[in-house]
Design a protein around this motif. Structure first.
Motif, PDB file in Angstrom:
ATOM      1  N   ARG A  12       0.829  -1.206   0.000  1.00 49.87           N
ATOM      2  CA  ARG A  12       0.000   0.000   0.000  1.00 49.87           C
ATOM      3  C   ARG A  12       0.866   1.260   0.000  1.00 49.87           C
ATOM      4  O   ARG A  12       0.652   2.183  -0.782  1.00 49.87           O
ATOM      5  CB  ARG A  12      -0.924   0.004   1.223  1.00 49.87           C
ATOM      6  CG  ARG A  12      -1.832   1.222   1.294  1.00 49.87           C
ATOM      7  CD  ARG A  12      -2.683   1.218   2.520  1.00 49.87           C
ATOM      8  NE  ARG A  12      -1.810   1.389   3.692  1.00 49.87           N
ATOM      9  CZ  ARG A  12      -2.222   1.333   4.936  1.00 49.87           C
ATOM     10  NH1 ARG A  12      -3.476   1.085   5.206  1.00 49.87           N
ATOM     11  NH2 ARG A  12      -1.388   1.517   5.934  1.00 49.87           N
ATOM     12  N   LYS A  50       4.069   1.590  -0.884  1.00 52.95           N
ATOM     13  CA  LYS A  50       4.841   1.675  -2.129  1.00 52.95           C
ATOM     14  C   LYS A  50       3.968   2.245  -3.247  1.00 52.95           C
ATOM     15  O   LYS A  50       4.382   3.154  -3.975  1.00 52.95           O
ATOM     16  CB  LYS A  50       5.369   0.288  -2.483  1.00 52.95           C
ATOM     17  CG  LYS A  50       6.252   0.243  -3.703  1.00 52.95           C
ATOM     18  CD  LYS A  50       6.798  -1.181  -3.879  1.00 52.95           C
ATOM     19  CE  LYS A  50       7.510  -1.343  -5.182  1.00 52.95           C
ATOM     20  NZ  LYS A  50       6.660  -1.285  -6.363  1.00 52.95           N
ATOM     21  N   ALA A  51       2.755   1.722  -3.401  1.00 51.55           N
ATOM     22  CA  ALA A  51       1.839   2.215  -4.433  1.00 51.55           C
ATOM     23  C   ALA A  51       1.518   3.693  -4.223  1.00 51.55           C
ATOM     24  O   ALA A  51       1.479   4.476  -5.183  1.00 51.55           O
ATOM     25  CB  ALA A  51       0.553   1.381  -4.432  1.00 51.55           C
ATOM     26  N   PHE A  52       1.324   4.097  -2.981  1.00 53.91           N
ATOM     27  CA  PHE A  52       1.014   5.496  -2.670  1.00 53.91           C
ATOM     28  C   PHE A  52       2.153   6.420  -3.100  1.00 53.91           C
ATOM     29  O   PHE A  52       1.940   7.386  -3.838  1.00 53.91           O
ATOM     30  CB  PHE A  52       0.750   5.645  -1.167  1.00 53.91           C
ATOM     31  CG  PHE A  52       0.585   7.079  -0.733  1.00 53.91           C
ATOM     32  CD1 PHE A  52      -0.618   7.736  -0.890  1.00 53.91           C
ATOM     33  CD2 PHE A  52       1.649   7.765  -0.165  1.00 53.91           C
ATOM     34  CE1 PHE A  52      -0.772   9.060  -0.490  1.00 53.91           C
ATOM     35  CE2 PHE A  52       1.517   9.084   0.237  1.00 53.91           C
ATOM     36  CZ  PHE A  52       0.299   9.736   0.079  1.00 53.91           C
ATOM     37  N   TYR A  53       3.374   6.149  -2.644  1.00 55.90           N
ATOM     38  CA  TYR A  53       4.496   7.041  -2.955  1.00 55.90           C
ATOM     39  C   TYR A  53       4.850   7.020  -4.438  1.00 55.90           C
ATOM     40  O   TYR A  53       5.226   8.046  -5.010  1.00 55.90           O
ATOM     41  CB  TYR A  53       5.705   6.705  -2.077  1.00 55.90           C
ATOM     42  CG  TYR A  53       5.558   7.247  -0.681  1.00 55.90           C
ATOM     43  CD1 TYR A  53       5.827   8.579  -0.396  1.00 55.90           C
ATOM     44  CD2 TYR A  53       5.107   6.442   0.355  1.00 55.90           C
ATOM     45  CE1 TYR A  53       5.668   9.096   0.877  1.00 55.90           C
ATOM     46  CE2 TYR A  53       4.938   6.953   1.642  1.00 55.90           C
ATOM     47  CZ  TYR A  53       5.227   8.276   1.884  1.00 55.90           C
ATOM     48  OH  TYR A  53       5.062   8.793   3.143  1.00 55.90           O
ATOM     49  N   GLU A  54       4.725   5.874  -5.094  1.00 53.99           N
ATOM     50  CA  GLU A  54       4.986   5.820  -6.529  1.00 53.99           C
ATOM     51  C   GLU A  54       3.964   6.659  -7.288  1.00 53.99           C
ATOM     52  O   GLU A  54       4.322   7.379  -8.224  1.00 53.99           O
ATOM     53  CB  GLU A  54       4.977   4.365  -7.016  1.00 53.99           C
ATOM     54  CG  GLU A  54       6.201   3.592  -6.590  1.00 53.99           C
ATOM     55  CD  GLU A  54       6.213   2.143  -7.038  1.00 53.99           C
ATOM     56  OE1 GLU A  54       7.312   1.580  -7.146  1.00 53.99           O
ATOM     57  OE2 GLU A  54       5.126   1.566  -7.271  1.00 53.99           O
ATOM     58  N   ALA A  55       2.702   6.581  -6.877  1.00 54.94           N
ATOM     59  CA  ALA A  55       1.651   7.362  -7.549  1.00 54.94           C
ATOM     60  C   ALA A  55       1.808   8.854  -7.295  1.00 54.94           C
ATOM     61  O   ALA A  55       1.720   9.663  -8.224  1.00 54.94           O
ATOM     62  CB  ALA A  55       0.270   6.892  -7.077  1.00 54.94           C
ATOM     63  N   VAL A  56       2.062   9.233  -6.058  1.00 59.60           N
ATOM     64  CA  VAL A  56       2.167  10.646  -5.711  1.00 59.60           C
ATOM     65  C   VAL A  56       3.353  11.311  -6.411  1.00 59.60           C
ATOM     66  O   VAL A  56       3.242  12.411  -6.946  1.00 59.60           O
ATOM     67  CB  VAL A  56       2.264  10.845  -4.186  1.00 59.60           C
ATOM     68  CG1 VAL A  56       2.647  12.276  -3.819  1.00 59.60           C
ATOM     69  CG2 VAL A  56       0.937  10.476  -3.520  1.00 59.60           C
ATOM     70  N   GLY A 109       5.294   9.906  -8.948  1.00 59.32           N
ATOM     71  CA  GLY A 109       5.545   9.468 -10.310  1.00 59.32           C
ATOM     72  C   GLY A 109       6.883   8.785 -10.481  1.00 59.32           C
ATOM     73  O   GLY A 109       7.568   8.999 -11.485  1.00 59.32           O
ATOM     74  N   THR A 162       9.373   5.000  -9.606  1.00 58.89           N
ATOM     75  CA  THR A 162       9.359   3.567  -9.331  1.00 58.89           C
ATOM     76  C   THR A 162      10.385   3.297  -8.246  1.00 58.89           C
ATOM     77  O   THR A 162      11.569   3.604  -8.414  1.00 58.89           O
ATOM     78  CB  THR A 162       9.713   2.760 -10.601  1.00 58.89           C
ATOM     79  OG1 THR A 162       8.750   3.067 -11.617  1.00 58.89           O
ATOM     80  CG2 THR A 162       9.712   1.274 -10.321  1.00 58.89           C
TER      81      THR A 162
END
Length: 127
Positions: free
Chosen positions: A18, A20-26, A28, A30
């Motif tokens: 959760r 990892k997905a949050f920080y990658e999305a915020v 941009g 990987t």
């Protein structure tokens, strides 16, 4: 200190997928898995880092016993020539040593301490 004092940060997370997905999305980006020695966090994902770039590098870290900001939170690591030197100054200055100088494999050494307010911080050195 002749360079910027902060060298590394770790954001304590308990739900790594959760977070990892949050920080990658915020941001941009990987995040990349970071191999840690047995004494380190159980899982670490690093933000993209330019080794010679300005600013501090950092990662998400699933720290055993962590509590998402209630006790561990984000740990800022200060750079040092030999982290044992600063660690020796912590108690006489009113703080508390949480972890004495310890090897972290190819990454050098670290120590953990708490300041007068109970804030946890790290000290990192290459030797």
């Amino acid at each position: 200190m002749t360079k910027n004092p902060v060298i590394w940060f770790e954001i304590d997370v308990q739900d790594m997928p959760r977070a990892k997905a949050f920080y990658e999305a915020v941001f941009g980006v990987t995040l990349e898995p970071l191999k840690t020695p047995d004494s380190g966090p159980s899982e670490t994902w690093a933000f993209p880092t330019q080794r010679e770039g300005a600013g501090a590098a950092g990662a998400l870290a699933k720290i055993p016993g962590g509590s998402n900001g209630e006790g561990i939170g984000t740990i800022v690591y200060f750079s040092s020539q030999d982290c044992a030197v600063e660690t020796e100054r912590v108690v006489p200055s009113g703080g508390r040593v949480v972890k004495e100088k310890s090897p972290i494999g190819e990454y050098g050494y670290l120590a953990l301490a708490a300041d007068l307010e109970g804030n946890l911080f790290g000290i990192h050195s290459g030797r």
